[in-house]
Enzyme design. Structure first.
Site, PDB file in Angstrom:
ATOM      1  N   GLU A 131       0.801  -1.234   0.000  1.00  0.00           N
ATOM      2  CA  GLU A 131       0.000   0.000   0.000  1.00  0.00           C
ATOM      3  C   GLU A 131       0.830   1.278   0.000  1.00  0.00           C
ATOM      4  O   GLU A 131       0.627   2.180   0.806  1.00  0.00           O
ATOM      5  CB  GLU A 131      -0.962  -0.013   1.201  1.00  0.00           C
ATOM      6  CG  GLU A 131      -1.891  -1.217   1.213  1.00  0.00           C
ATOM      7  CD  GLU A 131      -2.776  -1.277   2.443  1.00  0.00           C
ATOM      8  OE1 GLU A 131      -2.817  -0.308   3.224  1.00  0.00           O
ATOM      9  OE2 GLU A 131      -3.423  -2.317   2.639  1.00  0.00           O
ATOM     10  N   ASN A 172       2.087  -5.308  -2.938  1.00  0.00           N
ATOM     11  CA  ASN A 172       0.701  -5.625  -2.627  1.00  0.00           C
ATOM     12  C   ASN A 172      -0.089  -4.333  -2.428  1.00  0.00           C
ATOM     13  O   ASN A 172       0.385  -3.411  -1.758  1.00  0.00           O
ATOM     14  CB  ASN A 172       0.679  -6.451  -1.325  1.00  0.00           C
ATOM     15  CG  ASN A 172      -0.648  -7.121  -1.035  1.00  0.00           C
ATOM     16  OD1 ASN A 172      -1.149  -7.864  -1.876  1.00  0.00           O
ATOM     17  ND2 ASN A 172      -1.207  -6.869   0.145  1.00  0.00           N
ATOM     18  N   HIS A 208     -10.291  -6.362  -2.018  1.00  0.00           N
ATOM     19  CA  HIS A 208     -11.355  -6.103  -1.038  1.00  0.00           C
ATOM     20  C   HIS A 208     -12.497  -5.426  -1.800  1.00  0.00           C
ATOM     21  O   HIS A 208     -12.545  -4.198  -1.925  1.00  0.00           O
ATOM     22  CB  HIS A 208     -10.853  -5.207   0.098  1.00  0.00           C
ATOM     23  CG  HIS A 208      -9.835  -5.863   0.972  1.00  0.00           C
ATOM     24  ND1 HIS A 208     -10.109  -7.004   1.694  1.00  0.00           N
ATOM     25  CD2 HIS A 208      -8.546  -5.554   1.230  1.00  0.00           C
ATOM     26  CE1 HIS A 208      -9.034  -7.357   2.378  1.00  0.00           C
ATOM     27  NE2 HIS A 208      -8.063  -6.507   2.101  1.00  0.00           N
ATOM     28  N   GLU A 238      -6.125 -10.872  -0.819  1.00  0.00           N
ATOM     29  CA  GLU A 238      -6.916 -10.601   0.400  1.00  0.00           C
ATOM     30  C   GLU A 238      -8.416 -10.567   0.082  1.00  0.00           C
ATOM     31  O   GLU A 238      -9.153  -9.718   0.545  1.00  0.00           O
ATOM     32  CB  GLU A 238      -6.495  -9.275   1.037  1.00  0.00           C
ATOM     33  CG  GLU A 238      -5.016  -9.185   1.352  1.00  0.00           C
ATOM     34  CD  GLU A 238      -4.640  -7.895   2.040  1.00  0.00           C
ATOM     35  OE1 GLU A 238      -5.550  -7.174   2.484  1.00  0.00           O
ATOM     36  OE2 GLU A 238      -3.432  -7.587   2.135  1.00  0.00           O
ATOM     37  N   ASP A 240     -12.178 -10.511  -0.254  1.00  0.00           N
ATOM     38  CA  ASP A 240     -13.490 -10.595   0.373  1.00  0.00           C
ATOM     39  C   ASP A 240     -14.410  -9.662  -0.422  1.00  0.00           C
ATOM     40  O   ASP A 240     -13.934  -8.746  -1.099  1.00  0.00           O
ATOM     41  CB  ASP A 240     -13.474 -10.245   1.865  1.00  0.00           C
ATOM     42  CG  ASP A 240     -12.634  -9.013   2.216  1.00  0.00           C
ATOM     43  OD1 ASP A 240     -12.029  -9.016   3.306  1.00  0.00           O
ATOM     44  OD2 ASP A 240     -12.576  -8.067   1.409  1.00  0.00           O
TER      45      ASP A 240
HETATM   46  O1  G3I Z   1      -3.573  -6.356  19.158  1.00  0.00           O
HETATM   47  C1  G3I Z   1      -4.416  -5.315  19.636  1.00  0.00           C
HETATM   48  C2  G3I Z   1      -4.952  -5.682  20.980  1.00  0.00           C
HETATM   49  O2  G3I Z   1      -3.883  -5.742  21.921  1.00  0.00           O
HETATM   50  C3  G3I Z   1      -5.963  -4.622  21.417  1.00  0.00           C
HETATM   51  O3  G3I Z   1      -6.544  -5.024  22.661  1.00  0.00           O
HETATM   52  C4  G3I Z   1      -7.046  -4.495  20.345  1.00  0.00           C
HETATM   53  C5  G3I Z   1      -8.085  -3.475  20.709  1.00  0.00           C
HETATM   54  O4  G3I Z   1      -7.531  -2.182  20.505  1.00  0.00           O
HETATM   55  O5  G3I Z   1      -6.435  -4.102  19.125  1.00  0.00           O
HETATM   56  C6  G3I Z   1      -5.558  -5.104  18.661  1.00  0.00           C
HETATM   57  O6  G3I Z   1      -4.998  -4.671  17.454  1.00  0.00           O
HETATM   58  C7  G3I Z   1      -5.887  -4.785  16.363  1.00  0.00           C
HETATM   59  C8  G3I Z   1      -5.235  -5.670  15.318  1.00  0.00           C
HETATM   60  O7  G3I Z   1      -6.039  -5.728  14.131  1.00  0.00           O
HETATM   61  C9  G3I Z   1      -5.008  -7.088  15.821  1.00  0.00           C
HETATM   62  O8  G3I Z   1      -6.264  -7.663  16.121  1.00  0.00           O
HETATM   63  C10 G3I Z   1      -6.098  -3.387  15.796  1.00  0.00           C
HETATM   64  O9  G3I Z   1      -6.849  -2.640  16.720  1.00  0.00           O
HETATM   65  C11 G3I Z   1      -6.864  -3.478  14.489  1.00  0.00           C
HETATM   66  O10 G3I Z   1      -6.887  -2.199  13.860  1.00  0.00           O
HETATM   67  C12 G3I Z   1      -6.146  -4.437  13.539  1.00  0.00           C
HETATM   68  O11 G3I Z   1      -6.940  -4.524  12.364  1.00  0.00           O
HETATM   69  C13 G3I Z   1      -6.280  -5.184  11.279  1.00  0.00           C
HETATM   70  C14 G3I Z   1      -6.008  -4.167  10.165  1.00  0.00           C
HETATM   71  O12 G3I Z   1      -5.402  -4.831   9.057  1.00  0.00           O
HETATM   72  C15 G3I Z   1      -5.087  -3.085  10.658  1.00  0.00           C
HETATM   73  O13 G3I Z   1      -4.742  -2.270   9.609  1.00  0.00           O
HETATM   74  C16 G3I Z   1      -7.207  -6.251  10.747  1.00  0.00           C
HETATM   75  O14 G3I Z   1      -7.371  -7.276  11.726  1.00  0.00           O
HETATM   76  C17 G3I Z   1      -6.638  -6.857   9.468  1.00  0.00           C
HETATM   77  O15 G3I Z   1      -7.583  -7.728   8.854  1.00  0.00           O
HETATM   78  C18 G3I Z   1      -6.300  -5.762   8.462  1.00  0.00           C
HETATM   79  O16 G3I Z   1      -5.687  -6.357   7.351  1.00  0.00           O
HETATM   80  C19 G3I Z   1      -5.270  -5.424   6.328  1.00  0.00           C
HETATM   81  C20 G3I Z   1      -4.062  -6.005   5.652  1.00  0.00           C
HETATM   82  O17 G3I Z   1      -3.040  -6.226   6.618  1.00  0.00           O
HETATM   83  C21 G3I Z   1      -3.559  -5.083   4.546  1.00  0.00           C
HETATM   84  N1  G3I Z   1      -4.634  -4.838   3.582  1.00  0.00           N
HETATM   85  C22 G3I Z   1      -5.852  -4.296   4.196  1.00  0.00           C
HETATM   86  C23 G3I Z   1      -6.389  -5.239   5.269  1.00  0.00           C
HETATM   87  C24 G3I Z   1      -7.655  -4.702   5.845  1.00  0.00           C
HETATM   88  O18 G3I Z   1      -7.402  -3.481   6.500  1.00  0.00           O
END
Ligand code: G3I
Length: 321
Positions: A131, A172, A208, A238, A240
């Protein structure tokens, strides 16, 4: 037959899914994820990202990705690795650091070298840079771009190719399929790296998509060929396809099935499309509802692990029904 099995029978390398260790206590989830006929590839959804894997200078935490890898190997599945140089989910020491070109370059090289050495020979591919572009084709503002201009991109690929010559090195991104200026800018990124004789092997279309707004097969084939014509392989990394309003109705459910089949058709139509990876396979763990309230139901399985009509449509298509 499972989707991976069918996709391999159609000449592809994998049909896979993102997965994460926080899913590992869900036995119903694992009953599906562990089946290598269904999914032939895992990619860690979050645990290989910089803030998770190197949260502090020279402090590495490989436990979660190692657990995903161990499960993949136990199941006889492939392992895809995500991601290295990305503006999001950076630890504070990187995002908020005061950098010179040389000090930031050294930090990027050290990160990539340490992480990729740990997984050397075990990742089918790495999303080396993720990105880097805005939808209008300009470069996204980030600590990397502000400090190094576009140099952070070949720098990342060069470090990656030295760290693990076996891994396929991908750029990517998302919306390349729907934004021509962004796709053109991604072509320029590939050419930038290639012009320096630095290896880059693949282009990941995150895909997506939204129900009813998924590009048609012709368009998806043309976009893939922008990159295969440069000698790259491609994959939908990725996938969906989210409903724009919930609960979905009969017509949007039928449309979602068509859209999933469209992506499968578009990969099958391009020899150098090596596979498709879902970004989680069940609505229960999809990232979408928490990110885009009101959108969702994007996966092939319901939150109750029922196969959706879209799953059956893909299976029937692959079985040649
Ligand atoms: O690990 C922390 C945890 O300690 C905390 O308690 C919790 C609540 O704040 O947050 C947790 O972190 C979260 C993390 O996922 C792990 O679960 C973040 O808040 C949350 O923002 C993060 O979201 C991820 C997102 O990327 C972040 O940008 C999504 O799960 C994940 O599916 C998403 O994946 C991305 C790809 O990497 C790149 N392409 C886009 C795709 C969708 O955004």
């Amino acid at each position: 037959q499972g989707l991976h099995q069918l996709f391999v029978a159609a000449g592809k390398l994998f049909f896979g899914t993102a997965i994460e260790t926080n899913n590992f206590n869900d036995t119903a989830y694992l009953a599906i994820a562990n089946n290598r006929q269904e999914f032939g590839m895992y990619v860690p959804e979050n645990s290989q990202k910089w803030e998770e894997i190197q949260p502090a200078p020279a402090t590495f935490d490989f436990a979660a990705p190692d657990a995903v890898l161990a499960r993949a190997r136990q199941n006889g599945q492939m392992f895809r690795c995500h991601t290295l140089t990305w503006h999001s989910q950076l630890p504070a020491f990187v995002a908020n650091g005061t950098w010179t070109r040389d000090t930031l370059a050294a930090v990027i090289v050290a990160h990539i070298t340490n992480v990729m050495t740990h997984y050397r020979g075990l990742c089918y591919a790495w999303d080396v840079v993720n990105e880097a572009l805005n939808d209008n084709g300009t470069f996204r503002d980030s600590v990397f771009f502000r400090t190094l201009g576009t140099d952070f991109i070949p720098l990342s690929f060069a470090a990656a190719s030295r760290a693990d010559p076996a891994a396929r090195l991908y750029y990517n991104d998302f919306n390349l399929e729907t934004s021509p200026p962004k796709a053109a800018a991604a072509v320029r990124i590939v050419q930038l790296v290639q012009a320096l004789n630095i290896p880059i092997h693949g282009l990941g279309f995150q895909a997506h998509f939204r129900v009813g707004l998924t590009p048609n097969v012709t368009s998806l084939v043309a976009t893939q060929n922008l990159f295969t014509s440069l000698g790259l392989e491609v994959s939908f990394s990725e996938l969906d396809i989210a409903h724009l309003s919930l609960p979905p109705n009969a017509s949007s459910i039928a449309r979602q099935s068509q859209d999933y089949v469209t992506v499968v058709q578009a990969c099958l139509a391009v020899p150098k499309c090596v596979g498709i990876t879902l970004w989680q396979f069940t609505d229960k763990y999809s990232w979408i509802p928490s990110t885009f309230p009101g959108l969702g139901d994007a996966c092939l399985y319901t939150a109750d692990f029922e196969k959706k009509p879209a799953y059956e449509a893909v299976r029937r298509y692959l079985e040649g029904d």
